[in-house]
Scaffold this motif. Structure first.
Motif, PDB file in Angstrom:
ATOM      1  N   SER A 285       0.835  -1.196   0.000  1.00 24.68           N
ATOM      2  CA  SER A 285       0.000   0.000   0.000  1.00 24.68           C
ATOM      3  C   SER A 285       0.867   1.241   0.000  1.00 24.68           C
ATOM      4  O   SER A 285       1.998   1.241   0.495  1.00 24.68           O
ATOM      5  CB  SER A 285      -0.937   0.018   1.215  1.00 24.68           C
TER       6      SER A 285
ATOM      7  N   SER B 225      -5.072   6.865  -0.195  1.00 25.05           N
ATOM      8  CA  SER B 225      -4.288   5.632  -0.097  1.00 25.05           C
ATOM      9  C   SER B 225      -4.788   4.599  -1.104  1.00 25.05           C
ATOM     10  O   SER B 225      -5.982   4.570  -1.432  1.00 25.05           O
ATOM     11  CB  SER B 225      -4.387   5.060   1.322  1.00 25.05           C
TER      12      SER B 225
ATOM     13  N   SER C 121      -3.950   0.245  -2.301  1.00 21.87           N
ATOM     14  CA  SER C 121      -3.205  -0.986  -2.044  1.00 21.87           C
ATOM     15  C   SER C 121      -3.519  -2.004  -3.126  1.00 21.87           C
ATOM     16  O   SER C 121      -4.524  -1.895  -3.840  1.00 21.87           O
ATOM     17  CB  SER C 121      -3.536  -1.555  -0.658  1.00 21.87           C
TER      18      SER C 121
ATOM     19  N   ILE D  15      -7.133   0.431   5.368  1.00 24.11           N
ATOM     20  CA  ILE D  15      -6.169   0.548   4.275  1.00 24.11           C
ATOM     21  C   ILE D  15      -4.904   1.253   4.763  1.00 24.11           C
ATOM     22  O   ILE D  15      -4.958   2.124   5.622  1.00 24.11           O
ATOM     23  CB  ILE D  15      -6.792   1.299   3.076  1.00 24.11           C
TER      24      ILE D  15
END
Length: 263
Positions: free
Chosen positions: A123, A231, A233, A252
């Motif tokens: 991530s 974010s 991932s 996350i």
């Protein structure tokens, strides 16, 4: 008075006797002056572009390095890109897996590897507003950037899974999307990581609170129309069901409480 007398003297001795020569010299002088002005203007414009590129590309090297990361690759290669991790340890909840955390001023990079050191999850979380790396997947044939792209622009349909969470200290939102062949059969997650920068309106905050207990389609649609994730991932296509279920239901990015130690 002096300048007028000087001009009249020049007119009688030079221009009247050789008007064509003087005129040619005058025209050449004028054209030279014009060229000098244009050269100067061109230099100023060039300098301006260089300055703009300097600011536009200040994270270019980091963007290129992040773009090289793939699930399935050996994690030691990431160490060659970014140096030693800030944290390297056994996974607290998944047996046989390991965690690596890279802490940079502008982002967090979090990896999960198996016993063969192969990356199974990673991530990237923004820590600065102007840090906008590209997502590791093209959407409708176009590259899009973290911190500049709304959720609905990443997937116009409802995501495969949605997880919203909250406590007295934070809220978080994670959605998991699957793009099939165009996404190389991996799962891609986008969301709000409380460890990252805070770019969330009161309405979006309220929507996440509501989604914690009830994934209402109307509220979810409203939230996804406006929210820009901080974010993303990627989950490898070859992971066990327990691994996949753990991350589809997790916050996350990196843990909020752990991230506070780096602020």
């Amino acid at each position: 008075m002096y300048s007028i007398e000087k001009f009249l003297k020049w007119y009688k001795t030079k221009f009247v006797k050789k008007p064509i020569s003087v005129m040619i010299i005058t025209i050449v002088a004028i054209l030279t002056g014009i060229n000098t002005v244009f050269d100067t203007a061109s230099h100023v414009v060039s300098l301006g572009h260089s300055t703009i590129n300097l600011f536009t590309d200040k994270y270019k090297e980091d963007y290129q390095k992040l773009n090289e990361i793939r699930t399935g690759m050996n994690a030691d290669y990431v160490g060659k890109l970014f140096g030693p991790p800030s944290i390297s340890r056994k996974h607290e909840y998944l047996k046989g897996y390991f965690e690596r955390l890279y802490v940079k001023d502008q982002f967090f990079l979090y990896l999960v590897t198996n016993e063969d050191n192969s990356i199974k999850y990673y991530s990237v979380t923004q820590r600065m507003n102007d840090f906008n790396p590209y997502f590791p997947i093209e959407i409708a044939g176009r590259k899009k950037q973290l911190g500049k792209t709304k959720l609905v622009e990443l997937n116009n349909n409802s995501p495969e899974f949605v997880m919203a969470d909250m406590s007295s200290k934070f809220i978080s939102y994670t959605e998991t999307n699957y793009y099939g062949n165009s996404g190389l059969y991996k799962y891609y997650q986008f969301g709000y990581a409380p460890a990252g920068i805070t770019q969330i309106s009161d309405q979006q905050n309220s929507d996440i609170h509501y989604l914690v207990d009830n994934i209402d389609p109307i509220v979810l649609h409203r939230f996804r129309q406006t929210y820009i994730p901080n974010s993303f991932s990627v989950i490898d296509e070859e992971v066990e069901e327990d691994f996949f279920n753990y991350y589809k239901e997790s916050m996350i990015g990196i843990d909020y409480f752990e991230a506070r130690g780096y602020n």
